[in-house]
Every structure is written in structure tokens, then in C-alpha cells.
Design a protein around this motif. Structure first.
Motif, PDB file in Angstrom:
ATOM      1  N   ALA A  28      31.303  52.973  22.257  1.00 12.83           N
ATOM      2  CA  ALA A  28      30.107  52.182  21.939  1.00 12.83           C
ATOM      3  C   ALA A  28      30.495  50.747  21.596  1.00 12.83           C
ATOM      4  CB  ALA A  28      29.348  52.817  20.778  1.00 12.83           C
ATOM      5  N   GLU A  29      31.586  50.585  20.884  1.00 15.53           N
ATOM      6  CA  GLU A  29      32.051  49.241  20.538  1.00 15.53           C
ATOM      7  C   GLU A  29      32.431  48.467  21.793  1.00 15.53           C
ATOM      8  OE1 GLU A  29      35.289  49.879  17.890  1.00 15.53           O
ATOM      9  OE2 GLU A  29      34.084  50.951  16.401  1.00 15.53           O
ATOM     10  N   LEU A  30      33.143  49.124  22.697  1.00 20.94           N
ATOM     11  CA  LEU A  30      33.572  48.449  23.923  1.00 20.94           C
ATOM     12  C   LEU A  30      32.389  48.095  24.809  1.00 20.94           C
ATOM     13  CD1 LEU A  30      36.774  50.528  24.764  1.00 20.94           C
ATOM     14  CD2 LEU A  30      36.687  48.128  24.060  1.00 20.94           C
ATOM     15  N   ARG A  31      31.398  48.968  24.885  1.00 24.17           N
ATOM     16  CA  ARG A  31      30.218  48.646  25.701  1.00 24.17           C
ATOM     17  C   ARG A  31      29.579  47.345  25.245  1.00 24.17           C
ATOM     18  NH1 ARG A  31      29.045  54.189  25.218  1.00 24.17           N
ATOM     19  NH2 ARG A  31      27.396  53.769  23.682  1.00 24.17           N
ATOM     20  N   GLU A  32      29.634  47.065  23.954  1.00 23.47           N
ATOM     21  CA  GLU A  32      28.991  45.882  23.421  1.00 23.47           C
ATOM     22  C   GLU A  32      29.854  44.635  23.555  1.00 23.47           C
ATOM     23  OE1 GLU A  32      25.816  45.704  22.557  1.00 23.47           O
ATOM     24  OE2 GLU A  32      25.840  47.786  23.255  1.00 23.47           O
ATOM     25  N   ARG A  33      31.137  44.719  23.256  1.00 21.24           N
ATOM     26  CA  ARG A  33      31.936  43.498  23.157  1.00 21.24           C
ATOM     27  C   ARG A  33      32.972  43.336  24.267  1.00 21.24           C
ATOM     28  NH1 ARG A  33      36.885  44.762  21.126  1.00 21.24           N
ATOM     29  NH2 ARG A  33      37.114  46.735  19.996  1.00 21.24           N
ATOM     30  N   GLU A  34      33.358  44.439  24.915  1.00 23.02           N
ATOM     31  CA  GLU A  34      34.410  44.346  25.934  1.00 23.02           C
ATOM     32  C   GLU A  34      34.240  45.478  26.941  1.00 23.02           C
ATOM     33  OE1 GLU A  34      39.157  44.755  25.742  1.00 23.02           O
ATOM     34  OE2 GLU A  34      38.370  43.246  24.345  1.00 23.02           O
ATOM     35  N   PRO A  35      33.174  45.409  27.757  1.00 22.20           N
ATOM     36  CA  PRO A  35      32.832  46.544  28.626  1.00 22.20           C
ATOM     37  C   PRO A  35      33.904  46.904  29.649  1.00 22.20           C
ATOM     38  CG  PRO A  35      31.535  44.621  29.194  1.00 22.20           C
ATOM     39  CD  PRO A  35      32.217  44.298  27.909  1.00 22.20           C
ATOM     40  N   LEU A  36      34.742  45.943  29.978  1.00 22.95           N
ATOM     41  CA  LEU A  36      35.897  46.232  30.826  1.00 22.95           C
ATOM     42  C   LEU A  36      37.135  45.856  30.019  1.00 22.95           C
ATOM     43  CD1 LEU A  36      35.872  47.309  33.788  1.00 22.95           C
ATOM     44  CD2 LEU A  36      36.756  45.074  34.445  1.00 22.95           C
ATOM     45  N   THR A  37      37.952  46.830  29.718  1.00 18.70           N
ATOM     46  CA  THR A  37      39.088  46.591  28.839  1.00 18.70           C
ATOM     47  C   THR A  37      40.361  47.143  29.457  1.00 18.70           C
ATOM     48  OG1 THR A  37      39.818  46.772  26.526  1.00 18.70           O
ATOM     49  CG2 THR A  37      38.900  48.751  27.526  1.00 18.70           C
ATOM     50  N   ARG A  38      41.497  46.625  29.039  1.00 21.44           N
ATOM     51  CA  ARG A  38      42.777  47.086  29.553  1.00 21.44           C
ATOM     52  C   ARG A  38      43.234  48.308  28.785  1.00 21.44           C
ATOM     53  NH1 ARG A  38      44.348  45.665  34.341  1.00 21.44           N
ATOM     54  NH2 ARG A  38      46.554  45.715  33.782  1.00 21.44           N
ATOM     55  N   ALA A  47      45.665  49.872  33.564  1.00 24.17           N
ATOM     56  CA  ALA A  47      44.420  49.904  34.333  1.00 24.17           C
ATOM     57  C   ALA A  47      43.314  49.241  33.531  1.00 24.17           C
ATOM     58  CB  ALA A  47      44.040  51.349  34.656  1.00 24.17           C
ATOM     59  N   TRP A  48      42.214  48.989  34.206  1.00 25.73           N
ATOM     60  CA  TRP A  48      40.972  48.603  33.547  1.00 25.73           C
ATOM     61  C   TRP A  48      40.185  49.878  33.225  1.00 25.73           C
ATOM     62  CZ3 TRP A  48      40.464  43.738  32.070  1.00 25.73           C
ATOM     63  CH2 TRP A  48      41.091  42.724  32.790  1.00 25.73           C
ATOM     64  N   LEU A  49      39.468  49.875  32.115  1.00 29.42           N
ATOM     65  CA  LEU A  49      38.561  50.968  31.757  1.00 29.42           C
ATOM     66  C   LEU A  49      37.149  50.418  31.721  1.00 29.42           C
ATOM     67  CD1 LEU A  49      38.124  53.930  30.704  1.00 29.42           C
ATOM     68  CD2 LEU A  49      38.203  52.937  28.387  1.00 29.42           C
ATOM     69  N   ALA A  50      36.262  50.989  32.547  1.00 35.32           N
ATOM     70  CA  ALA A  50      34.850  50.591  32.576  1.00 35.32           C
ATOM     71  C   ALA A  50      34.048  51.537  31.691  1.00 35.32           C
ATOM     72  CB  ALA A  50      34.321  50.619  34.010  1.00 35.32           C
ATOM     73  N   THR A  51      33.195  50.977  30.837  1.00 36.54           N
ATOM     74  CA  THR A  51      32.451  51.796  29.872  1.00 36.54           C
ATOM     75  C   THR A  51      30.945  51.683  30.021  1.00 36.54           C
ATOM     76  OG1 THR A  51      32.599  49.986  28.256  1.00 36.54           O
ATOM     77  CG2 THR A  51      34.296  51.712  28.153  1.00 36.54           C
ATOM     78  N   ARG A  52      30.449  50.666  30.745  1.00 36.40           N
ATOM     79  CA  ARG A  52      29.003  50.523  30.907  1.00 36.40           C
ATOM     80  C   ARG A  52      28.525  51.214  32.176  1.00 36.40           C
ATOM     81  NH1 ARG A  52      27.691  44.164  29.447  1.00 36.40           N
ATOM     82  NH2 ARG A  52      28.072  44.307  27.184  1.00 36.40           N
ATOM     83  N   TYR A  53      27.307  51.731  32.108  1.00 40.22           N
ATOM     84  CA  TYR A  53      26.684  52.476  33.207  1.00 40.22           C
ATOM     85  C   TYR A  53      26.680  51.655  34.506  1.00 40.22           C
ATOM     86  CZ  TYR A  53      23.088  55.384  35.511  1.00 40.22           C
ATOM     87  OH  TYR A  53      22.388  56.192  36.373  1.00 40.22           O
ATOM     88  N   ALA A  54      26.193  50.408  34.440  1.00 40.25           N
ATOM     89  CA  ALA A  54      26.046  49.615  35.659  1.00 40.25           C
ATOM     90  C   ALA A  54      27.396  49.346  36.317  1.00 40.25           C
ATOM     91  CB  ALA A  54      25.339  48.295  35.336  1.00 40.25           C
ATOM     92  N   ASP A  55      28.401  49.040  35.509  1.00 40.03           N
ATOM     93  CA  ASP A  55      29.730  48.774  36.070  1.00 40.03           C
ATOM     94  C   ASP A  55      30.329  50.035  36.691  1.00 40.03           C
ATOM     95  OD1 ASP A  55      29.535  46.155  35.173  1.00 40.03           O
ATOM     96  OD2 ASP A  55      30.509  46.607  33.255  1.00 40.03           O
ATOM     97  N   ILE A  56      30.107  51.166  36.044  1.00 46.13           N
ATOM     98  CA  ILE A  56      30.662  52.427  36.540  1.00 46.13           C
ATOM     99  C   ILE A  56      30.021  52.806  37.875  1.00 46.13           C
ATOM    100  CG2 ILE A  56      30.739  54.918  36.050  1.00 46.13           C
ATOM    101  CD1 ILE A  56      31.251  54.112  33.091  1.00 46.13           C
ATOM    102  N   GLY A 309      43.978  45.139  44.237  1.00 52.83           N
ATOM    103  CA  GLY A 309      45.151  45.948  43.929  1.00 52.83           C
ATOM    104  C   GLY A 309      45.182  46.490  42.517  1.00 52.83           C
ATOM    105  N   GLU A 310      44.224  46.085  41.666  1.00 49.66           N
ATOM    106  CA  GLU A 310      44.208  46.585  40.290  1.00 49.66           C
ATOM    107  C   GLU A 310      43.372  47.859  40.187  1.00 49.66           C
ATOM    108  OE1 GLU A 310      44.883  42.656  37.521  1.00 49.66           O
ATOM    109  OE2 GLU A 310      42.811  43.257  37.955  1.00 49.66           O
ATOM    110  N   PRO A 311      43.834  48.847  39.402  1.00 52.99           N
ATOM    111  CA  PRO A 311      43.088  50.100  39.249  1.00 52.99           C
ATOM    112  C   PRO A 311      42.038  50.015  38.152  1.00 52.99           C
ATOM    113  CG  PRO A 311      45.210  50.290  38.154  1.00 52.99           C
ATOM    114  CD  PRO A 311      45.162  48.920  38.765  1.00 52.99           C
ATOM    115  N   VAL A 312      40.918  50.704  38.380  1.00 56.71           N
ATOM    116  CA  VAL A 312      39.843  50.810  37.387  1.00 56.71           C
ATOM    117  C   VAL A 312      39.549  52.286  37.157  1.00 56.71           C
ATOM    118  CG1 VAL A 312      37.486  50.172  36.782  1.00 56.71           C
ATOM    119  CG2 VAL A 312      38.849  48.649  38.224  1.00 56.71           C
ATOM    120  N   ILE A 313      39.471  52.654  35.896  1.00 58.18           N
ATOM    121  CA  ILE A 313      39.108  54.017  35.496  1.00 58.18           C
ATOM    122  C   ILE A 313      37.737  53.960  34.844  1.00 58.18           C
ATOM    123  CG2 ILE A 313      39.657  55.848  33.817  1.00 58.18           C
ATOM    124  CD1 ILE A 313      42.593  55.354  34.461  1.00 58.18           C
TER     125      ILE A 313
END
Length: 402
Positions: A28-38, A47-56, A309-313
């Protein structure tokens, strides 16, 4: 292009071992301040981690992100070894070629024809539980055999072998629960077992799904290689029951923790289909995400530039709690209306067996509530034992009474 945000250094991931079915508050914290984080997983590259619905949705549905590219990279993962992921490791058109062959077996119409038989199996299992008398382990006596017997009938696999292939199937959801050599042994056993059934179908053709796959392979060898067919059949057998085995007790446990919603569902059984969708949204099945998608070109995502070339989870559990999509997302609401959850994923890798799982979960929960209206835990909640070292979170055992 919008202003590109700065991102903090990589977080260790998974954030913490799964405890019960609680989603880590950091999402929940990441969705608000850093929706894509390392992030850095135990093995593989950052990798990048996606946490918001639209980005996913973009990562899972946009052809600029590739699963097949992971084969050439040190894919971020929870296991020291690279596990074969079959059709999940492919992009179109290879993915489409194989998926199309079996997709017709999982249409809503065909699955609905299995509903009466599934209900019969559920009733037989509950009859046996009642005859034995409480307490009984809901995982062992009901949640495990129900989806196994249904997938056996769909594929044409002898249900008498269920103990063997259920044990071997743990290999597909294990991170550290099994040592690497055992995982490989179980995968080899599962593939060898299916290869034997394939040979039987050639000698004695059948009308089940496995028989249809063999005919398609033998009549048009360009559609499917022998190895692809065996591995696909093994994957269908394993994945076709493993997650549903886990979700049945997860859903029962969640309803027991929300007695007001359970009472609403018991009072109005017409809420059941929507309640199952809400449970699919609310319960975070995955203990940790994986199956990275690689950017094939530079893509702006969540205010961050993901380089080629960068991975996203993606974290589906976080997407399902995004208040940009769901009102009061942390609340379980069995009468929730519009519910575009991602419990089955999204895009070309949307769960092949989604319709089958929906039907089984509806039958399982409905049968338990109807036949055992006083169903409850037989031990204090603190004494429940949870799975560990696996891709999924759930109960190892669930002693219940009624």
C-alpha cells in the motif's frame, strides 16, 4: 512524456515470509509513493516491481513486455535453480499455437457440463466426513481430493494415482519446501507418468482431453511436438488442481474470519458467484511474485522509464487492493458489484483453467455452507500450521468441526 521519478535502491524481496493471508502493508505504501520500485530476489538479477493495477495490466497485456526473453537472462526468482515453466515461458505466436490446442477444453460451456459431477464429488466427500465425524482435516478430506478428481476426469487420468501425482505436483509451487534434486525428481516423475498415459492413448484411443491431445499431435505434428504434448499434459494435471487445493481452505478460513459476511452469504446463496470473485480478489494467493516480463523497448511505467532489457515483476495481490479501482479495497464484501480483479492474471497468460477453478470454488464453498452450516475451526486459530517455502500461501492442515 511525464517527468521521470527517482527510485530508491533495491528492496530485498519477498518482503517477509507469508503469515496467514495478510498482505504486507508495504504494498500500500509503494502504490502511493513509489508504484514501480527496484527489488532484489534471493536469486537472479535485480528487477522492477509493479504494484498498481494500471501498470500491472500494461506489463501483462502489452507485447512490449516479453516472458520468452527470460530464457536468455538470469531471471529474478526465489529458487536457486531455473524451473521449467512450460507455456508460461512463451510469447505469441508459440504460446498461441499451444494454448489454442487445449483452450476449448476449458470454455464456460464445457466447464458447466462438469458442474453436476463436481457437486456429486463434493457431496460424496462431505458424506465421508460426516460418517467419520469431527474433527476432520478439511485440506486432506475435502480440499485436496475434490479438484484432483475433477481434473482427472477432464484429462482422463486414473484417480487411483492421485496420491502420487499430487505429491509430484508440489514441484511446481515449491521454492524451498523441496531440495532442488527432489524438485527435478518429481518433475521427471510427473512427465514420465504422463508419457506413459500418452502411449496408452495411442494403443487405446479415448474421448477425454488427453486422448484429444494425442490425436491432434499424431494427425498434425506441426502443431505440437511429443515433448511439448507431454509437458503440457503434465502441467495441466499439476496446475489444474494445485492452486484450487490451496484456495478452498483459504476461502473457508477467510469467511470464518469475517462472520458478518459469512452470515450474509449463508442467508442469501445467490451471492455465491460474486462472493467467489470477491474472495479471488481479497485473498493474496501468491507468497511472492515471479515470472518476470522483460521490456523489449524503453517503456514509461508508473512514472519511471523502464529500459529495454530490464525485467518487471508484478504483484497481483497489490493490484487487487488498489483503491484507484476498488472501493474500500481492504474490506471483504461478498456483495461487491463490478469486480475486475486479477486473481487469474491478465493478458495472453491469463489462467487457462480460470473457468474450471471458478466452478470448483463455487461448488466447494456452496456445498460446505449448505451441508455443514455450523462449520468452524476445531482448534484455536493460533494453532493452525501454514505452508512455507512455496509460491502459494495457504494452510497445511485445517481441522474443522460442525
Amino acid at each position: 512524456m511525464t517527468e521521470i521519478q527517482q527510485v530508491s535502491s533495491a528492496h530485498a524481496y519477498p518482503f517477509n515470509p507469508p503469515e496467514r493471508l495478510d498482505l504486507d502493508p508495504r504494498y500500500a505504501e509503494l502504490r502511493e509513493r513509489e508504484p514501480l520500485t527496484r527489488i532484489r530476489m534471493p536469486f537472479g538479477e535485480e528487477a522492477w516491481l509493479a504494484t498498481r493495477y494500471a501498470d500491472i495490466r500494461i506489463v501483462l497485456g502489452d507485447p512490449r513486455f516479453s516472458r520468452a526473453a527470460a530464457a536468455e537472462r538470469d531471471e529474478p526468482r526465489s529458487t536457486p535453480q531455473r524451473l521449467p515453466t512450460g507455456i508460461l515461458s512463451m510469447d505469441p505466436p508459440e504460446h498461441t499455437r499451444i494454448r489454442t490446442l487445449v483452450a476449448k477444453a476449458f470454455t464456460a460451456r464445457r466447464v458447466e457440463r462438469l458442474r453436476p459431477r463436481t457437486r456429486q464429488i463434493a457431496d460424496e466427500l462431505i458424506d465421508a466426513m460426516v460418517e467419520t465425524g469431527p474433527p476432520v482435516d478439511l485440506v486432506e478430506r475435502f480440499a485436496t481430493p475434490l479438484p484432483i478428481r475433477v481434473i482427472c476426469e477432464l484429462l482422463g487420468v486414473p484417480v487411483a494415482d492421485e496420491d502420487k501425482f499430487h505429491r509430484w505436483s508440489e514441484a511446481i509451487v515449491s521454492t524451498t519446501s523441496l531440495p532442488p534434486e527432489t524438485i527435478q525428481e518429481y518433475l521427471d516423475n510427473l512427465n514420465g507418468y504422463m508419457a506413459g498415459l500418452v502411449q496408452q492413448r495411442r494403443e487405446e484411443p479415448t474421448d477425454d482431453l488427453l486422448g484429444a491431445m494425442v490425436r491432434a499431435r499424431d494427425e498434425d505434428q506441426d502443431r505440437l511436438t511429443e515433448d511439448e504434448m507431454v509437458r503440457l499434459a503434465a502441467g495441466l494435471l499439476a496446475a489444474g488442481h494445485e492452486t484450487t487445493v490451496t484456495q478452498i481452505p483459504n476461502f473457508v478460513y477467510t469467511l470464518l474470519r469475517h462472520p458478518d459476511e459469512l452470515a450474509r452469504l449463508r442467508a442469501d446463496p445467490t451471492l455465491l458467484p460474486g462472493a467467489v470473485e470477491e474472495l479471488l480478489r481479497h485473498v493474496p494467493l501468491g507468497a511472492a511474485s515471479g515470472f518476470a516480463r522483460y521490456a523489449l523497448e524503453d517503456v514509461e511505467l508508473g512514472g519511471v522509464l523502464v529500459r529495454a532489457g530490464e525485467p518487471v515483476i508484478v504483484e497481483l495481490g497489490s493490484a487487487n487492493r488498489d483503491d484507484r479501482v476498488f472501493t474500500d479495497p481492504d474490506r471483504l464484501d461478498v456483495s461487491r458489484g463490478h469486480n475486475p480483479h486479477m486473481g487469474f492474471g491478465h493478458g495472453v497468460h491469463h489462467c487457462l483453467g480460470a473457468q474450471l477453478a471458478r466452478m470448483e470454488l463455487q461448488v466447494a464453498i456452496g456445498s460446505l455452507l449448505t451441508r455443514l452450516p455450523e462449520l468452524r475451526l476445531a482448534v484455536p486459530e493460533a494453532e493452525l500450521v501454514w505452508k512455507s517455502g512455496m509460491l502459494v500461501r495457504g494452510l497445511k492442515h485445517m481441522p474443522v468441526t460442525w
